[in-house]
Write an enzyme that holds these catalytic residues in place. Structure first.
Site, PDB file in Angstrom:
ATOM      1  N   LYS A 172       0.852  -1.203   0.000  1.00  0.00           N
ATOM      2  CA  LYS A 172       0.000   0.000   0.000  1.00  0.00           C
ATOM      3  C   LYS A 172       0.883   1.247   0.000  1.00  0.00           C
ATOM      4  CE  LYS A 172      -3.769   2.183   2.597  1.00  0.00           C
ATOM      5  NZ  LYS A 172      -3.193   3.357   3.249  1.00  0.00           N
ATOM      6  N   SER A 194      -1.894   4.972  -3.815  1.00  0.00           N
ATOM      7  CA  SER A 194      -2.400   5.826  -2.729  1.00  0.00           C
ATOM      8  C   SER A 194      -1.364   6.870  -2.363  1.00  0.00           C
ATOM      9  CB  SER A 194      -2.660   4.931  -1.501  1.00  0.00           C
ATOM     10  OG  SER A 194      -3.021   5.688  -0.370  1.00  0.00           O
ATOM     11  N   HIS A 196      -2.041   8.150   0.725  1.00  0.00           N
ATOM     12  CA  HIS A 196      -2.321   8.071   2.163  1.00  0.00           C
ATOM     13  C   HIS A 196      -2.900   9.404   2.666  1.00  0.00           C
ATOM     14  CE1 HIS A 196      -0.884   5.394   5.668  1.00  0.00           C
ATOM     15  NE2 HIS A 196      -1.692   6.276   6.210  1.00  0.00           N
ATOM     16  N   ARG A 199      -0.067  12.577   2.381  1.00  0.00           N
ATOM     17  CA  ARG A 199       1.101  12.705   3.254  1.00  0.00           C
ATOM     18  C   ARG A 199       2.171  13.593   2.621  1.00  0.00           C
ATOM     19  NH1 ARG A 199       2.533  10.159   7.440  1.00  0.00           N
ATOM     20  NH2 ARG A 199       4.658   9.711   6.764  1.00  0.00           N
ATOM     21  N   ASP A 227      -6.956   4.091  -3.794  1.00  0.00           N
ATOM     22  CA  ASP A 227      -7.700   4.826  -2.761  1.00  0.00           C
ATOM     23  C   ASP A 227      -7.306   6.297  -2.796  1.00  0.00           C
ATOM     24  OD1 ASP A 227      -5.439   5.245  -1.144  1.00  0.00           O
ATOM     25  OD2 ASP A 227      -6.197   4.112   0.551  1.00  0.00           O
ATOM     26  N   GLY A 250     -12.614   5.876   1.860  1.00  0.00           N
ATOM     27  CA  GLY A 250     -11.740   6.283   2.972  1.00  0.00           C
ATOM     28  C   GLY A 250     -12.540   7.080   3.971  1.00  0.00           C
ATOM     29  N   ARG A 251     -12.085   8.306   4.216  1.00  0.00           N
ATOM     30  CA  ARG A 251     -12.767   9.133   5.217  1.00  0.00           C
ATOM     31  C   ARG A 251     -14.208   9.432   4.811  1.00  0.00           C
ATOM     32  NH1 ARG A 251      -8.361  13.646   5.241  1.00  0.00           N
ATOM     33  NH2 ARG A 251      -8.297  12.858   3.108  1.00  0.00           N
TER      34      ARG A 251
HETATM   35  C1  LIG Z   1      -8.216   7.532  11.007  1.00  0.00           C
HETATM   36  C2  LIG Z   1      -7.343   6.990   9.918  1.00  0.00           C
HETATM   37  C3  LIG Z   1      -6.448   5.969  10.219  1.00  0.00           C
HETATM   38  C4  LIG Z   1      -5.653   5.431   9.198  1.00  0.00           C
HETATM   39  N1  LIG Z   1      -4.784   4.429   9.524  1.00  0.00           N
HETATM   40  C5  LIG Z   1      -4.055   3.851   8.538  1.00  0.00           C
HETATM   41  C6  LIG Z   1      -3.182   2.758   8.845  1.00  0.00           C
HETATM   42  O1  LIG Z   1      -3.012   2.364   9.995  1.00  0.00           O
HETATM   43  N2  LIG Z   1      -2.537   2.172   7.809  1.00  0.00           N
HETATM   44  C7  LIG Z   1      -2.676   2.598   6.514  1.00  0.00           C
HETATM   45  O2  LIG Z   1      -2.080   2.028   5.615  1.00  0.00           O
HETATM   46  N3  LIG Z   1      -3.476   3.656   6.207  1.00  0.00           N
HETATM   47  C8  LIG Z   1      -4.156   4.276   7.190  1.00  0.00           C
HETATM   48  N4  LIG Z   1      -4.975   5.338   6.868  1.00  0.00           N
HETATM   49  C9  LIG Z   1      -5.055   5.806   5.472  1.00  0.00           C
HETATM   50  C10 LIG Z   1      -6.203   5.136   4.723  1.00  0.00           C
HETATM   51  O3  LIG Z   1      -6.009   3.748   4.634  1.00  0.00           O
HETATM   52  C11 LIG Z   1      -6.337   5.672   3.285  1.00  0.00           C
HETATM   53  O4  LIG Z   1      -5.144   5.470   2.561  1.00  0.00           O
HETATM   54  C12 LIG Z   1      -6.696   7.142   3.212  1.00  0.00           C
HETATM   55  O5  LIG Z   1      -7.559   7.517   4.253  1.00  0.00           O
HETATM   56  C13 LIG Z   1      -7.325   7.427   1.859  1.00  0.00           C
HETATM   57  O6  LIG Z   1      -7.647   8.759   1.712  1.00  0.00           O
HETATM   58  P1  LIG Z   1      -9.157   9.331   1.925  1.00  0.00           P
HETATM   59  O7  LIG Z   1      -9.487   9.206   3.369  1.00  0.00           O
HETATM   60  O8  LIG Z   1      -9.032  10.743   1.475  1.00  0.00           O
HETATM   61  O9  LIG Z   1     -10.053   8.517   1.046  1.00  0.00           O
HETATM   62  C14 LIG Z   1      -5.731   5.926   7.875  1.00  0.00           C
HETATM   63  C15 LIG Z   1      -6.631   6.967   7.594  1.00  0.00           C
HETATM   64  C16 LIG Z   1      -7.427   7.507   8.596  1.00  0.00           C
HETATM   65  C17 LIG Z   1      -8.373   8.632   8.258  1.00  0.00           C
END
Ligand SMILES: Cc1cc2nc3c(=O)[nH]c(=O)nc-3n(C[C@H](O)[C@H](O)[C@H](O)COP(=O)(O)O)c2cc1C
Length: 299
Positions: A172, A194, A196, A199, A227, A250-251
């Protein structure tokens, strides 16, 4: 600098890019579409997945954590479930929901912890395991997440995780052809394109880099999941038309999860799937594997 207001937020850039992709329609000879999807030999109701989330509390004082609630929704919807950083005891609870779950393990500096979490996941019935390679660095060097040090990951290290398990290994945080090629070389079964949730400033929108990655992975069998900013059936449709096998919300699902737990997530993702089926039907693609980019335009 005052009034120096450059746009660097990759979430906004990504949303704008996705909104610039338009869809034509093809009604004549079209029939109601079917969103069923096959991935890693299993059948799912739609190419829509839950996100790899971590650190969700118990919303509105409910007994189960948000992570368990959305995993139960994934089980009932028969979609592929993801989860992120957590200790083994919480992963066990998620596995016990019966959802087909991919555990995304962090790139911990303690490599023993990486391997322990992967082996534990397999022992309690995970569907797949993976790592978010985009959480290695922070502005001060290597990242520290919830007090835990992260470290670099070489191709050999990633290959050792692939060799450690019989489960599909998913990388990922791929956002380049360079990393996608390396994922194919180490034997990953899938990648998640992604950034993430932004970031890195100015991170390229996953759907913008997707066609190039699709080309370079042609014939390797590596599946592609997208994503970041996925909030509707139209978003999922665009991702698939550009070459993805599936997309993860996602969110966008958080308000439904917070207010109504499992049932809220079920309603939200059912709506995403219904919109996907509606767009597929309206563009003449009867099955998910039929979808292609010939119906897309750019503003
Ligand atoms: C509260 C929260 C916790 C997350 N924790 C992780 C995690 O532990 N590992 C990971 O790979 N991505 C994590 N993510 C990222 C999500 O998997 C994803 O890549 C991201 O939220 C996608 O963007 P979007 O929310 O704009 O759709 C986290 C995102 C949020 C909002």
């Amino acid at each position: 600098m005052e009034n120096y207001n450059r746009l660097s937020d990759a979430n906004i850039i990504t949303a704008k890019y996705m909104d610039s992709i338009l869809i034509e329609s093809r009604y004549i000879d079209s029939v109601k579409a079917n969103t069923e999807t096959e991935l890693f030999g299993d059948k799912f109701s739609m190419p829509v997945m839950t996100p790899a989330f971590s650190h969700l509390g118990n919303y509105n004082g409910r007994e189960k954590t948000g992570l368990e609630e959305y995993s139960e929704a994934a089980k009932e919807l028969n979609i592929l479930n993801f989860c992120g950083m957590m200790e083994n005891d919480l992963f066990k609870k998620i596995a016990d929901t019966g959802a087909k779950t991919v555990r995304i393990v962090k790139p911990y500096a303690d490599n023993g912890k990486v391997k322990d979490q992967m082996q534990y996941a397999e022992s309690v019935g995970a569907f797949g395991i993976g790592m978010d390679i985009d959480h290695i660095f922070g502005e001060n060097g290597y990242d520290v997440v919830m007090g835990e040090d992260m470290t670099f990951q070489t191709e050999d290290m990633l290959r050792s995780y692939v060799e450690l398990t019989k489960l599909p290994f998913i990388v990922k945080g791929v956002l380049s052809v360079a990393d996608a090629k390396k994922c194919a070389e180490i034997g990953a079964k899938a990648i998640i394109i992604s950034h993430h949730h932004g970031r890195v400033p100015y991170a390229v929108p996953p759907m913008m880099v997707l066609p190039e990655i699709k080309d370079v992975l042609e014939g390797t069998g590596v599946k592609i999941i997208v994503d970041c900013g996925i909030a509707s059936g139209a978003d999922v449709f665009k991702a698939i038309a550009l070459g993805a096998d599936a997309a993860a919300v996602g969110r966008s699902m958080l308000p439904s999860l917070e207010s109504e737990g499992k049932d809220g997530v079920k309603k939200f993702i059912t709506g995403v799937g219904n919109e996907l089926r509606y767009i597929m039907s309206s563009t003449g693609f009867e099955t998910v594997s039929d979808i292609d980019s010939s119906v897309l335009y750019e503003l």
